[in-house]
Design an enzyme around this catalytic site. Structure first.
Site, mmCIF file in Angstrom:
data_model
loop_
_atom_site.group_PDB
_atom_site.id
_atom_site.type_symbol
_atom_site.label_atom_id
_atom_site.label_comp_id
_atom_site.label_asym_id
_atom_site.label_seq_id
_atom_site.Cartn_x
_atom_site.Cartn_y
_atom_site.Cartn_z
ATOM 1 N N GLU A 160 -4.972 -3.743 -11.424
ATOM 2 C CA GLU A 160 -3.752 -4.262 -10.817
ATOM 3 C C GLU A 160 -3.263 -3.376 -9.661
ATOM 4 O O GLU A 160 -2.846 -3.876 -8.634
ATOM 5 C CB GLU A 160 -2.665 -4.388 -11.902
ATOM 6 N N ASP A 161 -3.332 -2.071 -9.836
ATOM 7 C CA ASP A 161 -2.644 -1.177 -8.897
ATOM 8 C C ASP A 161 -3.537 -0.321 -8.005
ATOM 9 O O ASP A 161 -3.046 0.454 -7.195
ATOM 10 C CB ASP A 161 -1.720 -0.210 -9.673
#
Ligand code: MN
Length: 725
Positions: A80-81
């Site tokens: 996700e990051d």
């Protein structure tokens, strides 16, 4: 309660403490990967981002998770990051770990928006149904716990949102999975954030009260310890950790003061065997008088999350109430770890995985649970979640609806309202247009597109999943069929009356006809007329019964077509077709080819349904070729124009506004849209299927040309039913 882990060596030590054979090299490799991926990133607190996944993995060790879950915990934010991809994770760490990380990411994207109480339960179920592995939920809970522990670094609005979500969704989930300590910690952290005044006040009072009564609690503990030793019973006796949110809830729910809630000295006794629990209970009751109504046997009847203990309150020394919890070590473990307490280790710390989705320990958990009589509901919900026979989807307003697996936008539309179902032409799922047949998945946001001219379609019955949608569609079709039968029957009888020289309108309303209807076993004239239209009763039979004196044509039922063939020349049918040579027949345009004035046509005399008009070249007509005697030459009657339904298929670029622009271009040509359905294709194109009312082929050509001029439209063409297969 369990301190935050801040160093990889600390994590490894914890893993090895309960799983000596763990593959710690893998854990270190995941740590290195995570460190590299998150390099340079910091948290709001200013500390390196890596501290977060490390802490999350640490929480997972507190749940005695397996290595797979711990590794996934270390990696849970990488997809996700950071620049890392799911494929990379799969390549580096295998399918299981990549799948867990994906599951956590997916749950992180659920847009929690609506915090009504009945919605919260659906959100919780949605989380469970989206996780095809219970470890996904455990990792998500660990993630949330660490985020809650470090919440003060975020700005105010974000704090409130996360705390609200936690108190509504995640703390109850921790409770559902029986992880008592985590539920309590999450709740206390939420209270701190949502009601800081209450939290500060309670903390102060609890500390003060504890100081006051520490002496007292120690006294009671000493008495119990001595009594246990005298009786030869083993048991650890403790004061109980405080749970501020629990105190707050009791004060709120029962409208009582802090003193009343927290006046109890609370003591927990942990022993080695179940029988000892009851022995210790007897001992306590012999020392002090029990308070009536306060004894609870959660050993015989465990709570739905498997919690077991004996609870009792007694009037202790100096007349003060003391609350006891008595349980075995095993029961204590279940109370603390819940579902995770049933972890079974096989070789290399991996969990036995029978069918790729559900773990053996979870199976055992369920089977064990099945024996408990009063926990039906929990059982059902666990099964539901694990075996995935439902999906949870959002309305555009953020309400969650539970639908059976395989449900389509049509099911969803009928679940909202019959009217919405009857009029639905398509749907947007997560903002993208999908077909009516599209199968909904948990977490989808569904918006139904309706059209005032849409009607339910028989084909819908082939793909709808809910009984409600099926019933509603069938109901509509039945009423439609009745209307249609009544209309055809009326037309047939009117012709028959006219032929007999009887006034049709008056005859239809006459008592004589009602009598005939009743004699024939119908309750109303309309019922009989509909039977004629449906082909169950010949119109000639009705006339025979109406005028018995008239010589009958051989008695018995006369089939409609043999009678119709005797018809005199007459006016053209409403459909604008006349039979060459002038026979007046009940006719209908065939649905397979939907001929329109301008098309070359042929008539076919059916058994029971009059004359059907086909286009020349229709495969159905060609298949009937052997029965040449039944073919009749027909032609369009252009003196009385009427409209005809034609299917039109439009291929367009999938972008907003195309449907609206096509619809208005059709309207500009004075044609009506009676049905529309939209399907998006994988190549970013959309197929728009319309049913359009046109006067003739020339009109249709005009409409098709107008559609093709719309920006984004690639082609527009007429479709015959036989071309669809
Ligand atoms: Mn995270």
């Amino acid at each position: 309660m369990y301190e935050t882990i801040t160093h990889i060596d600390q994590l490894i030590k914890r893993v090895e403490s309960y799983n000596p054979d763990a593959d710690v090299a893998l854990v270190r490799r995941a740590y290195a990967f995570s460190a590299k991926a998150h390099e340079g990133q910091t948290r709001q607190s200013g500390e390196p981002y890596l501290q977060h996944p490390l802490a999350v993995a640490g929480v997972l060790t507190a749940l005695r998770s397996d290595v797979t879950a711990i590794v996934a915990g270390l990696l849970h934010d990488t997809v996700e990051d950071t620049l890392a991809t799911s494929e990379e994770l799969e390549h580096e760490f295998g399918n299981d770990i990549a799948r867990l990380v994906d599951g956590v990411t997916k749950i992180g994207k659920i847009p929690f928006r609506n915090y009504e109480e009945k919605q919260a339960e659906n959100f919780r179920k949605m989380v469970l149904s989206m996780a095809d592995d219970i470890r996904v939920v455990l990792i998500k809970l660990a993630d949330r716990l660490h985020n809650m522990r470090t919440l003060e670094h975020l700005h105010e609005a974000k704090q409130q949102q996360i705390a609200q979500e936690t108190i509504e969704i995640y703390a109850p989930l921790a409770n559902r999975l029986g992880i008592g300590w985590m539920k309590n910690e999450l709740e206390d952290l939420c209270l701190k954030s949502l009601k800081p005044d209450v939290y500060a006040n309670l903390t102060l009072r609890v500390v003060k009260r504890d100081e006051e009564r520490q002496q007292y609690v120690q006294e009671v503990i000493q008495v119990v310890k001595r009594a246990l030793a005298d009786a030869g019973l083993t048991g650890e006796v403790h004061g109980r950790p405080k749970h501020l949110y629990g105190i707050y809830q009791k004060m709120e729910r029962q409208s009582i003061s802090f003193e009343e809630v927290y006046d109890l000295a609370a003591i927990r006794i942990i022993t080695n065997a179940k029988m000892n629990c009851y022995a210790i209970l007897g001992l306590i009751h012999s020392l002090w008088r029990p308070v009536p109504g306060r004894f609870k046997d959660y050993i015989a009847i465990p709570k739905s999350n498997l919690y077991q203990s004996l609870h009792t309150t007694v009037v202790g020394p100096k007349g003060e109430h003391v609350e006891f919890q008595i349980r075995t070590e095993e029961m204590h473990r279940v109370a603390e770890y819940g579902i995770a307490a049933h972890w079974k280790y096989k070789e290399r710390g991996q969990i036995g995985d029978k069918d790729g989705k559900i773990f053996s320990w979870l199976r055992e958990f369920i089977e064990w649970h099945q024996d408990l009589p009063d926990n039906r509901q929990f059982m059902d919900s666990v099964k539901l979640d694990l075996f995935h026979d439902v999906v949870y989807v959002f309305t555009p307003k953020g309400m969650v609806k539970e639908m059976p697996l395989g449900s389509t936008p049509v099911d969803f539309a009928y679940a909202i309202h019959t009217e919405v179902g009857d009029r639905c032409v398509g749907a947007k799922v997560n903002g993208k247009i999908v077909s009516l047949k599209h199968q909904l998945a948990s977490g989808d946001t569904v918006e139904i597109l309706t059209s005032s001219t849409q009607v339910p379609h028989k084909d819908w019955l082939k793909f709808v999943r809910t009984p409600r949608a099926k019933t509603k569609i069938k109901h509509w079709l039945k009423i439609e069929e009745q209307k249609r039968s009544l209309e055809i029957g009326r037309r047939l009888l009117e012709r028959e009356f006219r032929r007999q020289g009887l006034p049709p309108a008056q005859m239809l309303k006459s008592d004589r006809l009602l009598e005939v209807a009743r004699d024939s076993g119908f309750e109303t004239t309309d019922e009989m007329v509909a039977a004629v239209g449906f082909g169950r009763l010949a119109s000639s039979e009705v006339i025979n019964r109406l005028t018995p004196s008239r010589p009958s044509g051989g008695g018995g039922t006369v089939t409609p077509e043999s009678h119709i063939l005797k018809h005199q020349p007459g006016k053209p049918d409403e459909k604008g077709v006349k039979v060459k040579g002038g026979q007046d027949l009940l006719m209908q345009l065939s649905r397979c080819c939907n001929p329109v004035p301008g098309d070359r046509i042929l008539g076919y005399i059916t058994r029971g349904r009059g004359l059907t008009i086909h286009s020349v070249g229709c495969p159905n007509l060609e298949a009937l070729d052997y029965d040449r005697d039944r073919l009749v030459e027909v032609e369009w009657d252009t003196t009385a124009p009427s409209t005809h339904a034609v299917k039109v298929s439009v291929l367009a670029v999938d972008k907003t506004g195309v449907l609206a622009n096509v619809s208005s271009s059709i309207a500009e040509c004075d044609a009506n849209v009676s049905r529309a359905e939209i399907t998006t294709r994988e190549d970013r194109k959309a197929a728009l299927d319309f049913v359009i009312e046109v006067i003739d082929t020339a009109h249709l050509d005009r409409v098709l040309k107008a559609i093709e001029r719309v920006d984004g439209v690639i082609t527009a063409r007429r479709i015959r039913a036989w071309q669809e297969r």
